[in-house]
Design an enzyme around this catalytic site. Structure first.
Site, PDB file in Angstrom:
ATOM      1  CD  GLU A   1      -0.110 -10.178   1.521  1.00  0.00           C
ATOM      2  OE1 GLU A   1      -0.483 -10.396   0.357  1.00  0.00           O
ATOM      3  OE2 GLU A   1       0.463  -9.141   1.870  1.00  0.00           O
TER       4      GLU A   1
ATOM      5  CE  LYS B   1      -3.731  -1.495   0.515  1.00  0.00           C
ATOM      6  NZ  LYS B   1      -2.712  -2.371   1.113  1.00  0.00           N
TER       7      LYS B   1
ATOM      8  CB  VAL C   1     -11.015   0.866   7.488  1.00  0.00           C
ATOM      9  CG1 VAL C   1      -9.880   1.154   8.458  1.00  0.00           C
ATOM     10  CG2 VAL C   1     -12.155   1.874   7.679  1.00  0.00           C
ATOM     11  CE  LYS C   2      -8.737  -0.470   0.359  1.00  0.00           C
ATOM     12  NZ  LYS C   2      -8.317  -0.255  -1.044  1.00  0.00           N
TER      13      LYS C   2
ATOM     14  CB  SER D   1      -3.539 -10.988   0.180  1.00  0.00           C
ATOM     15  OG  SER D   1      -2.517 -11.403  -0.689  1.00  0.00           O
TER      16      SER D   1
ATOM     17  CB  ILE E   1     -15.239   4.258  -6.102  1.00  0.00           C
ATOM     18  CG1 ILE E   1     -14.323   5.385  -5.622  1.00  0.00           C
ATOM     19  CG2 ILE E   1     -15.571   4.425  -7.578  1.00  0.00           C
ATOM     20  CD1 ILE E   1     -14.874   6.774  -5.832  1.00  0.00           C
ATOM     21  CB  VAL E   2     -20.967   3.027  -6.803  1.00  0.00           C
ATOM     22  CG1 VAL E   2     -21.907   2.008  -7.447  1.00  0.00           C
ATOM     23  CG2 VAL E   2     -21.379   3.289  -5.354  1.00  0.00           C
TER      24      VAL E   2
ATOM     25  CD  GLU F   1     -14.028  -5.062  -6.564  1.00  0.00           C
ATOM     26  OE1 GLU F   1     -12.898  -5.524  -6.303  1.00  0.00           O
ATOM     27  OE2 GLU F   1     -15.040  -5.316  -5.886  1.00  0.00           O
TER      28      GLU F   1
ATOM     29  CE1 TYR G   1      -4.503 -15.171  -3.150  1.00  0.00           C
ATOM     30  CE2 TYR G   1      -5.263 -13.754  -1.369  1.00  0.00           C
ATOM     31  CZ  TYR G   1      -4.477 -13.957  -2.484  1.00  0.00           C
ATOM     32  OH  TYR G   1      -3.678 -12.956  -2.953  1.00  0.00           O
TER      33      TYR G   1
ATOM     34  NE  ARG H   1      -4.320  -7.346  -8.885  1.00  0.00           N
ATOM     35  CZ  ARG H   1      -3.990  -7.775  -7.663  1.00  0.00           C
ATOM     36  NH1 ARG H   1      -3.325  -8.896  -7.500  1.00  0.00           N
ATOM     37  NH2 ARG H   1      -4.322  -7.068  -6.588  1.00  0.00           N
TER      38      ARG H   1
ATOM     39  CG  ASP I   1      -5.960  -4.132  -8.184  1.00  0.00           C
ATOM     40  OD1 ASP I   1      -5.495  -4.738  -9.158  1.00  0.00           O
ATOM     41  OD2 ASP I   1      -5.862  -4.531  -7.010  1.00  0.00           O
TER      42      ASP I   1
ATOM     43  CD  GLU J   1      -4.414  -2.477  -3.533  1.00  0.00           C
ATOM     44  OE1 GLU J   1      -4.279  -1.825  -2.484  1.00  0.00           O
ATOM     45  OE2 GLU J   1      -4.591  -3.705  -3.558  1.00  0.00           O
TER      46      GLU J   1
ATOM     47  CG  ASN K   1       0.026  -6.840  -5.319  1.00  0.00           C
ATOM     48  OD1 ASN K   1       1.181  -7.252  -5.331  1.00  0.00           O
ATOM     49  ND2 ASN K   1      -0.905  -7.335  -4.534  1.00  0.00           N
TER      50      ASN K   1
ATOM     51  N   GLY L   1      -0.381 -12.128  -6.684  1.00  0.00           N
ATOM     52  CA  GLY L   1      -0.489 -13.561  -6.482  1.00  0.00           C
ATOM     53  C   GLY L   1      -0.257 -14.358  -7.759  1.00  0.00           C
TER      54      GLY L   1
END
Length: 361
Positions: free
Chosen positions: A16, A136, A182-183, A189, A222-223, A226, A258, A297, A299, A312, A314, A318
């Site tokens: 990042e 995470k 998958v993360k 970011s 999850i539907v 955001e 971004y 932040r 989410d 999550e 952060n 940003g």
């Protein structure tokens, strides 16, 4: 009135790096120059620290160099020292470091540990809050302990991908189903994140995430909408109005954040008052659960039936011109320049509180 010297620290060795340059550039333009005297230090991708380099310079030419410096590990005399013998303004002394760093080696508690050892004030979360906010897997464990609702997930290690994967894939499919996300566990970011809709995409997503981290988190899809909230404060933290992301792509990935201007931020998000209150309560609860400080932040996903799932936190979100964190506070009554001032003052406050606890022991 003598202006306090603030060091804006940016760049870093994570994926990042470029995001940090954008964030730092925005902070430099907005910081109250009448109140603070600002110096800049950029951390190159190879880890070297350069006094006097500015983010815009590296955006144009990443090979440019400033004065090579290190932070003295002397708690009795905090200062920067020039490695080439150059003379630094005020002998390299300063009042506070504002680390505008995203990702590993900047947002994960490592550099915060350096600041603690050097006994210097800094903006943002401390070692523990930064580390929990970055990982995470551990973040989700703490959220579970705090009773915050979240999507079912699994954590796997990179070494598990080096063995026959049939059992692993079967377990993911049985536990989470498709689609799933998958993360890399320790990155921000949306770098290295993929949405897998079948086994082939799942294998590709696992391999991509493994390029960035040894630990990989897989989440059930999850539907829902955001929704993001900004949190500001230390022990008395408060949450902003919520904002909604309408991504230009299938999900809010790195490009959508971004690069692609097609994504939309709706502030404030159109939500029922009781949902807003619940989101604000959960955002502050998440902030306290990881022991964050200064800013974060948080989410969420909000389903059609108004069910809330935390995604999550952060701890160094940003600060670019299209970033949600400052926009949410602006909509909540705190302009960008004032927000930066408050974050600096919160850093001083946390330092004073931490120092008094150490002395009392």
């Amino acid at each position: 009135m003598t202006r306090q010297k603030i060091i804006i620290l940016f760049g870093g060795q994570s994926g990042e790096h470029e995001v940090s340059l954008n964030s730092a550039s925005s902070v430099l333009k907005a910081i109250d120059q009448e109140k603070y005297a600002v110096e800049t230090i950029g951390i190159a991708k190879n880890g070297q620290w350069h006094w006097g380099i500015r983010p815009e310079q590296w955006q144009q030419d990443p090979t440019l160099q400033g004065i090579p410096v290190i932070l003295a590990h002397d708690p009795t005399n905090p200062r920067f020292i020039a490695l080439d013998g150059s003379s630094l303004p005020q002998e390299g002394k300063f009042a506070l470091i504002f680390p505008v760093l995203h990702g590993p080696f900047g947002e994960d508690g490592t550099i915060q540990g350096l600041f603690e050892m050097a006994n210097v004030p800094y903006a943002g979360s401390g070692v523990l809050g930064s580390a929990l906010g970055m990982d995470k897997d551990r973040m989700k464990a703490v959220f579970t302990e705090a009773g915050l609702p979240q999507a079912p997930y699994l954590t796997v290690l990179r070494t598990m991908l080096q063995k026959p994967m049939e059992q692993l894939l079967d377990n993911i499919e049985h536990s989470l189903g498709y689609p799933c996300f998958v993360k890399p566990a320790n990155l921000g970011s949306s770098v290295g994140i993929s949405k897998a809709r079948d086994r082939e995409e799942l294998i590709q997503a696992l391999q991509l995430a493994a390029e960035y981290d040894r630990k990989i988190v897989i989440e059930q899809n999850i539907v829902g909408r955001e929704i993001e909230l900004s949190v500001l404060g230390n022990e008395d933290a408060q949450a902003s109005v919520p904002g909604e992301i309408l991504p230009a792509k299938d999900f809010y990935d790195y490009e959508a954040k971004y690069i692609d201007a097609g994504s939309q931020l709706v502030i404030p998000a159109p939500l029922a008052p009781e949902v807003v209150r619940s989101l604000q309560e959960k955002a502050v609860a998440a902030f306290k659960a990881v022991e964050a400080c200064g800013l974060s932040r948080v989410d969420f996903f909000v389903t059609e039936g108004s069910q809330i799932y935390i995604n999550e936190i952060n701890t160094m979100p940003g600060f670019t011109q299209i970033s949600m964190y400052p926009k949410l506070w602006e909509a909540s009554g705190i302009p960008y320049t004032e927000l930066i001032t408050q974050l600096i003052e919160l850093g001083f406050q946390r330092f004073r509180d931490s120092r008094s606890r150490k002395i009392s022991r």
